[in-house]
Every structure is written in structure tokens, then in C-alpha cells.
Design a protein around this motif. Structure first.
Motif, PDB file in Angstrom:
ATOM      1  N   ALA A 192      36.631 -42.341  15.169  1.00  0.00           N
ATOM      2  CA  ALA A 192      36.450 -42.554  16.601  1.00  0.00           C
ATOM      3  C   ALA A 192      37.630 -43.320  17.199  1.00  0.00           C
ATOM      4  CB  ALA A 192      35.149 -43.314  16.848  1.00  0.00           C
ATOM      5  N   SER A 193      38.098 -44.338  16.485  1.00  0.00           N
ATOM      6  CA  SER A 193      39.236 -45.119  16.975  1.00  0.00           C
ATOM      7  C   SER A 193      40.496 -44.264  17.077  1.00  0.00           C
ATOM      8  CB  SER A 193      39.476 -46.312  16.041  1.00  0.00           C
ATOM      9  OG  SER A 193      40.621 -47.032  16.435  1.00  0.00           O
ATOM     10  N   THR A 194      40.710 -43.406  16.075  1.00  0.00           N
ATOM     11  CA  THR A 194      41.876 -42.519  16.100  1.00  0.00           C
ATOM     12  C   THR A 194      41.804 -41.553  17.264  1.00  0.00           C
ATOM     13  OG1 THR A 194      41.986 -42.645  13.682  1.00  0.00           O
ATOM     14  CG2 THR A 194      43.215 -40.874  14.742  1.00  0.00           C
ATOM     15  N   ALA A 195      40.632 -40.978  17.486  1.00  0.00           N
ATOM     16  CA  ALA A 195      40.454 -40.038  18.594  1.00  0.00           C
ATOM     17  C   ALA A 195      40.692 -40.715  19.943  1.00  0.00           C
ATOM     18  CB  ALA A 195      39.061 -39.427  18.543  1.00  0.00           C
ATOM     19  N   ILE A 196      40.190 -41.942  20.095  1.00  0.00           N
ATOM     20  CA  ILE A 196      40.387 -42.675  21.352  1.00  0.00           C
ATOM     21  C   ILE A 196      41.857 -42.995  21.566  1.00  0.00           C
ATOM     22  CG2 ILE A 196      39.911 -44.874  22.515  1.00  0.00           C
ATOM     23  CD1 ILE A 196      37.141 -44.822  21.179  1.00  0.00           C
ATOM     24  N   HIS A 197      42.546 -43.392  20.500  1.00  0.00           N
ATOM     25  CA  HIS A 197      43.977 -43.721  20.616  1.00  0.00           C
ATOM     26  C   HIS A 197      44.780 -42.486  21.026  1.00  0.00           C
ATOM     27  CE1 HIS A 197      47.586 -46.116  19.745  1.00  0.00           C
ATOM     28  NE2 HIS A 197      48.101 -44.963  19.368  1.00  0.00           N
ATOM     29  N   ILE A 198      44.452 -41.335  20.432  1.00  0.00           N
ATOM     30  CA  ILE A 198      45.163 -40.106  20.783  1.00  0.00           C
ATOM     31  C   ILE A 198      44.970 -39.792  22.259  1.00  0.00           C
ATOM     32  CG2 ILE A 198      45.199 -37.604  20.432  1.00  0.00           C
ATOM     33  CD1 ILE A 198      44.539 -38.122  17.506  1.00  0.00           C
ATOM     34  N   ARG A 199      43.736 -39.928  22.712  1.00  0.00           N
ATOM     35  CA  ARG A 199      43.448 -39.579  24.104  1.00  0.00           C
ATOM     36  C   ARG A 199      44.095 -40.553  25.091  1.00  0.00           C
ATOM     37  NH1 ARG A 199      37.495 -38.023  26.551  1.00  0.00           N
ATOM     38  NH2 ARG A 199      38.189 -37.617  28.684  1.00  0.00           N
ATOM     39  N   LYS A 200      44.080 -41.842  24.767  1.00  0.00           N
ATOM     40  CA  LYS A 200      44.554 -42.828  25.724  1.00  0.00           C
ATOM     41  C   LYS A 200      46.065 -43.040  25.692  1.00  0.00           C
ATOM     42  CE  LYS A 200      40.463 -45.713  26.357  1.00  0.00           C
ATOM     43  NZ  LYS A 200      39.897 -47.087  26.256  1.00  0.00           N
ATOM     44  N   VAL A 213      50.316 -33.439  19.698  1.00  0.00           N
ATOM     45  CA  VAL A 213      49.020 -34.059  19.953  1.00  0.00           C
ATOM     46  C   VAL A 213      47.893 -33.136  19.514  1.00  0.00           C
ATOM     47  CG1 VAL A 213      47.484 -34.970  21.727  1.00  0.00           C
ATOM     48  CG2 VAL A 213      49.930 -35.435  21.853  1.00  0.00           C
ATOM     49  N   ALA A 214      48.039 -31.834  19.836  1.00  0.00           N
ATOM     50  CA  ALA A 214      47.006 -30.861  19.476  1.00  0.00           C
ATOM     51  C   ALA A 214      46.843 -30.764  17.965  1.00  0.00           C
ATOM     52  CB  ALA A 214      47.346 -29.490  20.061  1.00  0.00           C
ATOM     53  N   ASN A 215      47.960 -30.782  17.220  1.00  0.00           N
ATOM     54  CA  ASN A 215      47.886 -30.684  15.761  1.00  0.00           C
ATOM     55  C   ASN A 215      47.192 -31.891  15.146  1.00  0.00           C
ATOM     56  OD1 ASN A 215      49.173 -28.218  15.724  1.00  0.00           O
ATOM     57  ND2 ASN A 215      51.207 -29.072  15.369  1.00  0.00           N
ATOM     58  N   ILE A 216      47.532 -33.089  15.643  1.00  0.00           N
ATOM     59  CA  ILE A 216      46.897 -34.283  15.116  1.00  0.00           C
ATOM     60  C   ILE A 216      45.422 -34.312  15.492  1.00  0.00           C
ATOM     61  CG2 ILE A 216      46.916 -36.802  15.155  1.00  0.00           C
ATOM     62  CD1 ILE A 216      49.893 -36.717  15.563  1.00  0.00           C
ATOM     63  N   GLN A 217      45.119 -33.850  16.705  1.00  0.00           N
ATOM     64  CA  GLN A 217      43.711 -33.774  17.106  1.00  0.00           C
ATOM     65  C   GLN A 217      42.923 -32.843  16.200  1.00  0.00           C
ATOM     66  OE1 GLN A 217      44.241 -32.654  21.233  1.00  0.00           O
ATOM     67  NE2 GLN A 217      43.710 -34.701  21.951  1.00  0.00           N
ATOM     68  N   LYS A 218      43.553 -31.740  15.810  1.00  0.00           N
ATOM     69  CA  LYS A 218      42.876 -30.796  14.916  1.00  0.00           C
ATOM     70  C   LYS A 218      42.567 -31.458  13.574  1.00  0.00           C
ATOM     71  CE  LYS A 218      44.857 -26.566  16.889  1.00  0.00           C
ATOM     72  NZ  LYS A 218      45.785 -25.442  16.648  1.00  0.00           N
ATOM     73  N   MET A 219      43.525 -32.261  13.064  1.00  0.00           N
ATOM     74  CA  MET A 219      43.288 -32.926  11.796  1.00  0.00           C
ATOM     75  C   MET A 219      42.146 -33.926  11.911  1.00  0.00           C
ATOM     76  SD  MET A 219      43.790 -33.468   8.646  1.00  0.00           S
ATOM     77  CE  MET A 219      45.296 -32.645   8.170  1.00  0.00           C
ATOM     78  N   VAL A 220      42.084 -34.651  13.031  1.00  0.00           N
ATOM     79  CA  VAL A 220      40.989 -35.595  13.246  1.00  0.00           C
ATOM     80  C   VAL A 220      39.658 -34.856  13.286  1.00  0.00           C
ATOM     81  CG1 VAL A 220      39.990 -37.275  14.839  1.00  0.00           C
ATOM     82  CG2 VAL A 220      42.461 -37.260  14.432  1.00  0.00           C
ATOM     83  N   VAL A 221      39.640 -33.715  13.967  1.00  0.00           N
ATOM     84  CA  VAL A 221      38.408 -32.920  14.053  1.00  0.00           C
ATOM     85  C   VAL A 221      38.007 -32.421  12.672  1.00  0.00           C
ATOM     86  CG1 VAL A 221      37.397 -30.791  14.938  1.00  0.00           C
ATOM     87  CG2 VAL A 221      38.746 -32.251  16.453  1.00  0.00           C
ATOM     88  N   ARG A 222      38.988 -31.957  11.889  1.00  0.00           N
ATOM     89  CA  ARG A 222      38.685 -31.487  10.536  1.00  0.00           C
ATOM     90  C   ARG A 222      38.047 -32.598   9.708  1.00  0.00           C
ATOM     91  NH1 ARG A 222      41.412 -26.751   8.691  1.00  0.00           N
ATOM     92  NH2 ARG A 222      42.773 -25.869  10.283  1.00  0.00           N
TER      93      ARG A 222
END
Length: 302
Positions: A192-200, A213-222
Motif C-alpha cells: 500500500a505504501s509503495t502504491a501511494i508513493h507511486i501515485r503521489k 511508472v506503468a511498469n512499476i505499477q504493474k509489478m506492484v499489482v502482481r
């Protein structure tokens, strides 16, 4: 021997045992393919914690296959049965702890890149802690089961499904379950912290391209998806203990838990760079844009 009489109280379901063994062998093979591809192909970049995370799932498969070919008939030798019990109880803890270390690494990479505080990349000491920590947990649980098994040898027996050896005691299951629950809760907080940091921060920073950003977001989702899988496995284990199903139902629950290694291989082995290696007949579409190339390297590092 007491364990022999217990094992002989019901007859094994050979079909379910074969299916369970297949899930473990299938997961083992898939994981080895993914790890070897990432290790040998120069265009695929992965972090040490990523390799360690998937390697612990290989160890999990080996744990459940330790008595392959000895699951029916006479009981395996006591030492072999105890060894498998040690590895089986430690397997969920080491895989989840390695997953936690992986998400911590990903969190630190994401929060450090482009940070104004001047923090550098992860040090050798950081990686050493992230790599060693899961095996410390593994060793502690193995010693716990070893001591209990040696002091009360009658507890060392086959599981009622005949698929592997375990201890006929709730204590090691509670210890392993507690470690798994704690590690999952902490991992979910880091996700959750990683996802919030990416977004903000990352999405608004000029240091990051949209594709990065999209690639790192995909890894977080995975990883978020895979974090749910141990919860699913733990729920099945609780159902297995509390409801005490028998026969086919009990075997199906065990097989469902046994599909987790293959799930790890499929979730983390189907990223675009790995798929490009396996789909070698397709023409490469690698971009010559240096910013996009940098984005790919950063996203692949996790």
C-alpha cells in the motif's frame, strides 16, 4: 510404530496423490525455467530479492517432493519423514518472508529513486539482510519441528492424505501460521505504501516517464495479487484443520494449496521482457529512446 497404525487407518487415494505430485513438479519446472531465463539472458534484469523470492518456492516444491515414490505402502524411514516434516512446516514461512523482503526491496527502490534526500542505491548490507532473513526464519522453524519430532517420535507420521509427512500436533502449524499472518500483514502495508508513493510522487515527477511508472505499477499489482494467494492457502489450511474433511475433500484442499508454486511462476514469469525471450520468433520492438530504455531498466530491476 504408532505412526504406521495411524497411516494405515485409511486407504490412500492414488489419483489425488498423483495430481498433488504433478502440481509440485509442474511448479518446480516452471520456476526453474523462469529463474534460469532471468539468470542467463542479458536482456532480463532482476534484483537479488526477486531471485531469492522465487528460489524459496523451488525449495517449497522440493520439500513436498522429499518422499516422492514413498507416499504409499510402508512408512518412509523416520529420518526422511522427519526431514520432510521440518521442510514442510518451514516452507510457508520462508516463502512469505522472502516475499516480504522482496516488497521491502521494491519499496526502498521506488522511494529512493529521484529522492531529494540524496539517498543512494541499496547497499550490499541491505541486500544481505533481505536475502538471509527468510532462511533464518526457515532454520528456526526447522529446529522447532526437529526438537519436537525427536522428543515425541510418535508424532512423526504421514498426513492423512498420504501426500507428505508432518507432525500429528497443532503446535508447529500454529507457529507457522502466526509467522505467515504477520509477514502477510506487513507485506500488505508495504504494498500500500509503495502504491501511494507511486501515485503521489513518481507519476508527478519529471524524472519518470509514463511507461516507467506503468511498469512499476504493474509489478506492484502482481505482488499485491500474489500476496492474496498465501492468504487463500492459509484459509484452506485452517478449513482443513477445523472442519477435518476426509477423503477426496481433504485431498482437494491439499492440492489447492499445492498450486501456489505454479501460481508464483506464472505471475512473475509472464512479464514482457521474459515473454519476449520465449517468443523469440517475434521481431523485437525495443525502443531506441534513452529515457524509455532507462525506464525499462528501473522497472525490470524489481
Amino acid at each position: 510404530m504408532a505412526s504406521q497404525s495411524q497411516a494405515g487407518s485409511s486407504s490412500p487415494n492414488i489419483s489425488l496423490i498423483v495430481i498433488f505430485d504433478f502440481t509440485q513438479i509442474f511448479g518446480f519446472v516452471l520456476l526453474c525455467i523462469v529463474l534460469l531465463t532471468a539468470a542467463l539472458v542479458t536482456t532480463v534484469r532482476r534484483s537479488p530479492a526477486w531471485f531469492n523470492f522465487l528460489s524459496t518456492w523451488v525449495l517449497s516444491c522440493i520439500s513436498y517432493l522429499a518422499t516422492l515414490g514413498q507416499q504409499t505402502g510402508e512408512m518412509p524411514h523416520f529420518s526422511i519423514c522427519l526431514l520432510q516434516a521440518m521442510l514442510v512446516y518451514a516452507a510457508p514461512a520462508v516463502t512469505v518472508t522472502a516475499g516480504l523482503c522482496f516488497i521491502i526491496e521494491m519499496w526502498r527502490i521506488v522511494t529512493r529513486v529521484g529522492a531529494s534526500s540524496g539517498r543512494g542505491p541499496l547497499s550490499f548490507r541491505d541486500y544481505r539482510i533481505l536475502i538471509v532473513a527468510p532462511y533464518v526464519v526457515h532454520l528456526i522453524i526447522c529446529v522447532e519441528v526437529l526438537v519436537l519430532g525427536l522428543t515425541r517420535r510418535e508424532l512423526v507420521t504421514r498426513d492423512k492424505t498420504y501426500m507428505f509427512c508432518h507432525l500429528d500436533s497443532a503446535l508447529p502449524a500454529y507457529v507457522t501460521g502466526s509467522v505467515v499472518i504477520c509477514a502477510i500483514l506487513i507485506a500488505m502495508a508495504f504494498v500500500a505504501s509503495t502504491a501511494i508513493h507511486i501515485r503521489k510522487h513518481m507519476a508527478a515527477s519529471r524524472l519518470f516517464q509514463g511507461q516507467q511508472v506503468a511498469n512499476i505499477q504493474k509489478m506492484v499489482v502482481r505482488f499485491a495479487i500474489f500476496t492474496v494467494l498465501p492468504v487463500f492457502g492459509l484459509a484452506l489450511s485452517v478449513a482443513q484443520v477445523s472442519a477435518r474433511p476426509t477423503g477426496v475433500a481433504d485431498g482437494i484442499l491439499t492440492i489447492a494449496i499445492g498450486t501456489l508454486p505454479a501460481g508464483a511462476a506464472l505471475i512473475f514469469g509472464t512479464q514482457s521482457d521474459l515473454m519476449r525471450v520465449w517468443c523469440f520468433w517475434r521481431r523485437s520492438t525495443m525502443s531506441k529512446n534513452p529515457l524509455e530504455a532507462s525506464a525499462r531498466k528501473t522497472s525490470q530491476s524489481v
